[in-house]
Write an enzyme that holds these catalytic residues in place. Structure first.
Site, PDB file in Angstrom:
ATOM      1  N   ASP A 170      -6.525   6.787   1.701  1.00  0.00           N
ATOM      2  CA  ASP A 170      -5.959   8.148   1.747  1.00  0.00           C
ATOM      3  C   ASP A 170      -4.578   8.249   1.091  1.00  0.00           C
ATOM      4  O   ASP A 170      -3.847   7.274   0.983  1.00  0.00           O
ATOM      5  CB  ASP A 170      -5.884   8.645   3.196  1.00  0.00           C
ATOM      6  CG  ASP A 170      -5.081   7.713   4.098  1.00  0.00           C
ATOM      7  OD1 ASP A 170      -5.202   6.481   3.961  1.00  0.00           O
ATOM      8  OD2 ASP A 170      -4.314   8.216   4.944  1.00  0.00           O
ATOM      9  N   GLU A 219      -5.396   6.615   7.076  1.00  0.00           N
ATOM     10  CA  GLU A 219      -4.459   5.635   7.649  1.00  0.00           C
ATOM     11  C   GLU A 219      -3.132   6.273   8.008  1.00  0.00           C
ATOM     12  O   GLU A 219      -2.454   5.814   8.909  1.00  0.00           O
ATOM     13  CB  GLU A 219      -4.233   4.480   6.662  1.00  0.00           C
ATOM     14  CG  GLU A 219      -3.520   3.269   7.255  1.00  0.00           C
ATOM     15  CD  GLU A 219      -2.026   3.448   7.446  1.00  0.00           C
ATOM     16  OE1 GLU A 219      -1.478   2.908   8.417  1.00  0.00           O
ATOM     17  OE2 GLU A 219      -1.384   4.154   6.624  1.00  0.00           O
ATOM     18  N   HIS A 250       6.250   6.352   0.029  1.00  0.00           N
ATOM     19  CA  HIS A 250       6.552   7.677   0.604  1.00  0.00           C
ATOM     20  C   HIS A 250       7.696   8.388  -0.127  1.00  0.00           C
ATOM     21  O   HIS A 250       8.195   9.403   0.353  1.00  0.00           O
ATOM     22  CB  HIS A 250       6.839   7.619   2.107  1.00  0.00           C
ATOM     23  CG  HIS A 250       5.625   7.242   2.927  1.00  0.00           C
ATOM     24  ND1 HIS A 250       5.352   7.786   4.162  1.00  0.00           N
ATOM     25  CD2 HIS A 250       4.611   6.390   2.683  1.00  0.00           C
ATOM     26  CE1 HIS A 250       4.220   7.262   4.635  1.00  0.00           C
ATOM     27  NE2 HIS A 250       3.759   6.391   3.753  1.00  0.00           N
TER      28      HIS A 250
HETATM   29 ZN   LIG Z   1       2.147   5.232   4.129  1.00  0.00          ZN
HETATM   30 ZN   LIG Z   2       0.345   2.764   3.451  1.00  0.00          ZN
END
Ligand SMILES: [Zn+2]
Ligand SMILES: [Zn+2]
Length: 387
Positions: free
Chosen positions: A78, A135, A359
């Protein structure tokens, strides 16, 4: 680097797969096209393939030359709900969705290993190739477990890796705890609003929420032993609209990070208990929603030693790091490790062009890692399941 020759041959194709997945990111359990892409490739190599495990998970069952033990290797599929900042040729075609955690790379590394093992064998027993959805905090691992992952696809041990900010090709292996548990709480204090000039006629939820914030953020190190690291952070605090009005409610949202289950349960109990007690003390009530999407990720020393030995052969002793500091980030592979012994390890991907951390909107998975990770998986399968 000691790259498996079959993987070297496959490298240009792995890069194409990775760029395709990166350009078409999908979120949470909605990884339909990604799962189909994975399943189609596995089937094209003659691998027994099961779709819809834990909603959109895929499991490939790769059998060796003869019977023997079995291992599971997990990759996550994901992406994240954010917009990619860089104008890469393979950048996300979907605004608001981005493979900013490198799960595109994890998926392709496991596909590369599957292709090499399916073609060249060199192992006995069974390798279960576990491709997991959701996840990033939505419970994909738990969904696959609830769907009978291990009864249906028995594994003697399970393994997973994550790319990290370490230098390219560096492998970090922990003998015990690798990553923190991450809980999430949402607290609504229900008071009674009114005019700011007559607070005595109201039950003002703001000072109650403010007291609660100060109280629960101070729990680590006061309630819990400083020897066991823990963090409580309130990241959102919302109440009121107007400067001269006392609102009915105040809302706090936050997270708990720690490495120890006892500390974790203790903090959960206290946060819920204190929210209710402090609210009651002031004539208000508290509604608390507390969720635990990530357990602490804990390796078995025995399986960590296996990964260290195999990875050292691929990347060299100078790139192997044993038992560095634990990660405050979290991983839902932790729930698979609660049921089966195994090892989750980190693979460094940083170089000049890949300085951004996961991220970050500037992040991109480093393609140079594809052959390294795939070679480690091939070597691990052959080491754990000798023919
Ligand atoms: Zn992550
Ligand atoms: Zn990750």
């Amino acid at each position: 680097m000691n790259i498996d020759p079959a993987i070297t041959e496959l490298e240009p194709e792995m890069k194409r797969w990775r760029h395709h997945l990166h350009a078409h990111p999908e979120l949470g359990f909605e990884v339909h096209a990604t799962a189909r892409f994975v399943a189609d490739l596995l089937r094209s190599w003659g691998i027994e393939t099961h779709e819809g495990v834990g909603r959109t998970g895929v499991v490939g069952v790769l059998r060796g030359g003869s019977a023997g033990p079995s291992i599971g290797i997990r990759a996550d599929m994901d992406a994240l709900p954010m917009t990619e900042a860089r104008a890469l040729p393979h950048a996300s075609r979907q605004p608001g969705r981005m493979h900013a955690c490198g799960h595109d790379g994890h998926t392709v590394m496991l596909l590369g290993a599957a292709h090499a093992l399916a073609r060249d064998g060199g192992f006995s027993g069974t390798v279960n190739l576990i491709f997991q959805p959701a996840e990033e905090g939505q419970g994909g691992a738990m969904a696959m477990l609830a769907d009978g992952l291990f009864p249906r696809f028995p594994c003697d041990a399970v393994y997973a890796l994550h790319n990290s900010e370490r230098p390219l090709g560096e492998v970090a292996v922990h003998d015990g705890t690798v990553a923190a548990a991450a809980d999430r709480f949402d607290i609504v204090i229900h008071g009674r609003g009114g005019h700011a000039a007559t607070p005595h006629l109201t039950i003002d939820p703001l000072p109650i929420a403010a007291r609660l914030l100060l109280d629960i953020e101070a729990l680590p190190g006061r309630l819990t032993n400083v020897i066991s690291p823990a963090v409580v952070t309130v990241g959102s605090f919302h109440a009121g609209e107007a400067f001269n009005t006392i609102p009915d409610t105040a809302r706090l949202g936050g997270t708990v990070r720690c490495f120890d289950q006892t500390v974790r349960r203790q903090l959960e109990r206290e946060i819920i208990g204190r929210a209710k007690a402090i609210a009651t003390m002031h004539g208000a009530t508290a509604a608390v929603n507390y969720e635990s999407p990530f357990a602490p990720t804990v390796n078995s020393p025995q399986h960590a030693a296996i990964v260290a030995k195999v990875a050292e052969k691929v990347v060299g002793a100078h790139r192997l790091v044993r038992n560095p500091d634990m990660e405050m980030g979290s991983e839902d592979f932790s729930f698979m490790l609660e049921q089966k012994s195994g090892c989750y390890f980190l693979l460094g991907q940083a170089d000049e062009a890949h300085a951004a951390a996961a991220h970050d909107p500037d992040y991109d998975f480093n393609d140079a890692l594809l052959p390294i990770g795939a070679s480690i998986w091939v070597a691990l399968a052959r080491h754990c399941l000798p023919s």
